[in-house]
Scaffold this motif. Sequence first.
Motif, short mmCIF file in Angstrom:
data_model
loop_
_atom_site.label_atom_id
_atom_site.label_comp_id
_atom_site.label_asym_id
_atom_site.label_seq_id
_atom_site.Cartn_x
_atom_site.Cartn_y
_atom_site.Cartn_z
N LYS A 185 0.81 -1.19 -0.05
CA LYS A 185 0.01 -0.04 0.01
C LYS A 185 0.77 1.18 -0.02
O LYS A 185 1.67 1.33 0.88
CB LYS A 185 -0.92 -0.22 1.33
CG LYS A 185 -2.22 -0.75 0.91
CD LYS A 185 -3.46 -0.35 2.09
CE LYS A 185 -4.43 -1.24 1.70
NZ LYS A 185 -5.69 -1.15 2.55
N ILE A 186 0.79 2.15 -1.24
CA ILE A 186 1.34 3.41 -1.18
C ILE A 186 0.38 4.45 -0.44
O ILE A 186 -0.53 4.62 -0.98
CB ILE A 186 1.49 3.66 -2.57
CG1 ILE A 186 2.33 2.55 -3.26
CG2 ILE A 186 2.23 5.07 -2.74
CD1 ILE A 186 3.81 2.55 -2.87
N SER B 152 9.29 7.04 -5.01
CA SER B 152 10.44 5.85 -4.80
C SER B 152 10.00 4.78 -5.53
O SER B 152 10.98 4.22 -6.23
CB SER B 152 10.49 5.55 -3.18
OG SER B 152 10.90 4.12 -3.10
N VAL B 153 8.99 4.16 -5.54
CA VAL B 153 8.65 2.94 -6.58
C VAL B 153 8.56 3.38 -8.01
O VAL B 153 8.76 2.46 -8.92
CB VAL B 153 7.28 2.29 -6.39
CG1 VAL B 153 7.15 1.81 -4.68
CG2 VAL B 153 6.15 3.23 -6.45
N SER B 154 8.50 4.47 -8.46
CA SER B 154 8.45 4.85 -9.49
C SER B 154 10.10 5.40 -10.09
O SER B 154 10.20 5.63 -11.27
CB SER B 154 7.46 5.90 -10.25
OG SER B 154 6.98 6.69 -9.16
N PRO C 255 8.97 15.86 -5.88
CA PRO C 255 8.52 16.98 -6.78
C PRO C 255 8.32 16.72 -8.24
O PRO C 255 7.47 17.20 -8.60
CB PRO C 255 9.66 17.85 -6.65
CG PRO C 255 10.42 17.49 -5.36
CD PRO C 255 10.36 15.87 -5.24
N THR C 256 8.79 15.86 -8.93
CA THR C 256 8.71 15.18 -10.26
C THR C 256 7.35 14.84 -10.28
O THR C 256 6.48 15.01 -10.96
CB THR C 256 9.77 14.40 -10.77
OG1 THR C 256 10.99 14.99 -10.58
CG2 THR C 256 9.25 14.11 -12.27
N GLU D 118 2.88 3.90 -15.59
CA GLU D 118 3.01 2.61 -15.33
C GLU D 118 2.82 2.24 -13.84
O GLU D 118 2.35 1.29 -13.70
CB GLU D 118 4.38 2.26 -16.16
CG GLU D 118 4.62 0.81 -16.32
CD GLU D 118 5.41 0.45 -14.73
OE1 GLU D 118 5.36 -0.81 -14.50
OE2 GLU D 118 6.03 1.06 -14.05
N ALA D 119 3.71 2.88 -13.18
CA ALA D 119 3.74 2.79 -11.84
C ALA D 119 2.14 2.92 -11.28
O ALA D 119 1.90 2.08 -10.14
CB ALA D 119 4.60 3.67 -11.00
#
Lengths: 342, 342
Positions: free
Chosen positions: B5-6, B14-16, B21-22, B43-44
Motif C-alpha cells: 500500500k502506497i 520511490s517505487v517509480s 517533486p517530479t 506505469e507505476a
Amino acid sequence: MSAMKIKTMEEFASVSGLSRPTVSKYFFDPKSVRQSTRARIEEALTRYDYRPNIYAMNQNRRLTRMVGIVVPFLADPFFAEIARTIERRCVASGFRPLLFGSHGEPDLEVEILQSVLALKPAATLLAPLGRRSDKQAVAAFCEDVPTILFDSNIEGLGEAFVGSNNDRSIGRIVAYLCETGSPPCFFELKAPPNPNAYKRRAAYLNAMEALGHEPHLVQVHGEGWDFENIGCNEGMAAFERRAFATDTVLCSNDRLAIGLLAAAYRRGLKVGRGEGCALRIAGHDDHPFSRFTTPALTTVSQDYEAIATHCMEALERLIGGGDAGPRDTVMFDGRLVVRESA
Amino acid sequence: MSAMKIKTMEEFASVSGLSRPTVSKYFFDPKSVRQSTRARIEEALTRYDYRPNIYAMNQNRRLTRMVGIVVPFLADPFFAEIARTIERRCVASGFRPLLFGSHGEPDLEVEILQSVLALKPAATLLAPLGRRSDKQAVAAFCEDVPTILFDSNIEGLGEAFVGSNNDRSIGRIVAYLCETGSPPCFFELKAPPNPNAYKRRAAYLNAMEALGHEPHLVQVHGEGWDFENIGCNEGMAAFERRAFATDTVLCSNDRLAIGLLAAAYRRGLKVGRGEGCALRIAGHDDHPFSRFTTPALTTVSQDYEAIATHCMEALERLIGGGDAGPRDTVMFDGRLVVRESA
DNA sequence: GAGATAATTTTACGCGCGTAAAATTTCGAT
DNA sequence: ATCGAAATTTTACGCGCGTAAAATTATCTC
C-alpha cells in the motif's frame, strides 16, 4: 477586535506571548494548559479572531473528531432527512460531520471515499450505493477507516450495519393491507438501484405466501433515482394495461408511491379506503413529505431517530473501545403509519 | 495491482524511481513532465493505486480547484436540487465541489464559512441564510475568498449575485391568476427566514396595485424551515377562520403550497380551476415534487439550469480574470408553469 | 566531440499544524 | 531559603505535499 488579521497559529501564539505548541495544546483541550495561560489565550482570542485551520489539524492529529457521512443521493428527501438527523447528532456529540452525496454514481462514490480517507476521519457513516458500488474500493476504504454502514448493507463490510428490517416492516404492512381490504400488488422497479428494494420484494413475496395470497409483482422499467417520475409515468402505463390485479398497491418506496398517486389522480382514480375509492396505495419509508400528499400516504416509517442514535452509539463505541468485536448488525422495526391512502 | 500500500507521494515517487517533486508536477499537470517520465509514472500508477492527499495539496497549492457550495438548508428539496445542479456543473468544469448545508442556523453558517476558508477554495458559491446571517462574518469571508452569492442576495457582498427576479415572476403569476379567475390572496409566513419571501411579498403588493385589485396578505406564524407543516397546520386554521378573502391563493413558495394543498384536501375543498373546484392554489419555485402533487401545482419555475450555468460562468470569470470588475447582479425570469391547481 | 542553451529533475525549504522529548517553571516540604 | 517532584512550556522534528532555485540532463550547433 484588532484590525490585524491573524492567519496562523504561529502569529496568534506570538501576540499572546506564548509558544505555538502551547496554543496548540489549548485548542486541543483548553483545560490542558495552566489557568493563567488559558486566560492569556482567551484574552487574546477576544482581541484577534483566530481559528486553527481544521485541515492542517487533521493532517497531524492522531485522532480527529471528523466524521464522514456519505449517502447515495442527497436530493432524495429520505437521505437528506436521515443525513440531517445524523449530522445533528454528530454535532451534539462534539464531532464535525462532513456530508457527501454520491449522486448515484459509483465512480463518484469511490472518489468521495478517497477524499474522506484524506480527511483522516475518526469514523465514517456510509450508506453505500449498494448493487452498483465498487465493492472492492469500499472494502479497501473500510480497511483504513472505521466505517459503519447504514441504510443498505454490504455483507461483511464495515464494523457494523444499522438499518431497517425490511422483512418485518413489509410483512407488517402487507398484513395490514390484507386485513383491511384486498391483498396488495407490489409496485417496483425491475432493476432498482438500492438493495433494500430487493429485500422488500422478497419480503412481499414471503408475506403474501405466508398469508396464502397470490403475489402480484408489477415491475416497471426505469433507471436512476427519479422515482416520482418513474412512478407517475410507469404508473399511468400500468393503469392503462390493467397491470394491477387487485385494487391495492404497495409501492417499494414512498417516492414511487408519490408518483403513483399522481398517476392515479390523472386517471381520475380516487385513492383511499373510504367510500367511492377505486384504489388503495401504500408506500415504505415515511418520506418527509408523505404526510402531505393528498390523500396522505399510508406507509411504514423508518425510525430515523433510532437509526441515527444507534449509528452514533456504534460510532462512539468504535472510537472509544480498542477491540472492534464482531460486526454487529442492528435492524430496527418500521412503524406502520396508517394515513388516508390505504 | 501490487499488494503493497502506497500512502504518500514520497513512497510512490520511490517505487517509480523518481523524486517526489517530479511526481508532484505530474499530478499538477501530466504534460509538464517529459514523455518518458510520464510513462514511468503512469506505469507505476497501474501497479500501485496511489492518489495524492487532496487536503495536503490544498494547503500548499497557490490555486486549488476546490469550490465551496453553501446552502441554507439541504433537506429543502429546492436547495438540494439547485445544489445538485451546480455540483454537476462544477465537476464538469474540472472543479471539486464541496457541499455544505447550514441547517438554517447562523452559527453553523459562520462555522461552515470558516472551514471553507481553510480549504482555500478557488471560489465559493454561497446561498446565505439571509436575514439571519451574520453579515459581518459573511463580509469577512468574502474579503478572503472570491464569493458568488446565489438565491438570496446580501447587497454589496461577494463578487456577484445570481438569482431569480421575484418581482417579475410574482408579477407574472399574479397577472395570470387575475386573468383566469379571482385575484389571489398571498399566503406566507409573517417572519420568513429567507429574504426572497420579503421580495415576493412586496412584488405581490405591487402587482395587485398595478392591476387595481385590493391585496390580501394571509400571514401565518411559524419558525424554521418546516414549511409543509406550517402550510398545512396554519392553512387549516386559516380556512377555519375564513382568512382567505378570495378563492385563489398564491403561496410564497411551493413548500407552503404543498402544505396548503394538504390542508385543503383535509377540509374537503377541491383544488383546481375546473368545474366544482372550490379553490385555486399556486406556488413559486417549481420545487422538484410540485409536478407530482394532486392536483399538480401551478407555479413559477426558477431556472435552475440557467442559475447554475451563470454561477459557473461568473466563477470561471472570477478565477480567470485578474480584475474583478464591478459586482454584477443577474436575475433570471421565472417561467410560468401552469398545471392543474390554478 | 566540445560548448552553449534549453528542458527537466532534484535539492532545499516552506505550508499550518501535532507531538514526543527536553527544558523550564511551579510548588510543597523541609 | 533550598531541594526535588510534578506540572507546564518549549525545542525539535514530522505530517503530506507545493514550489523556487539549483543541479542535472538532453538537445543543438559548430
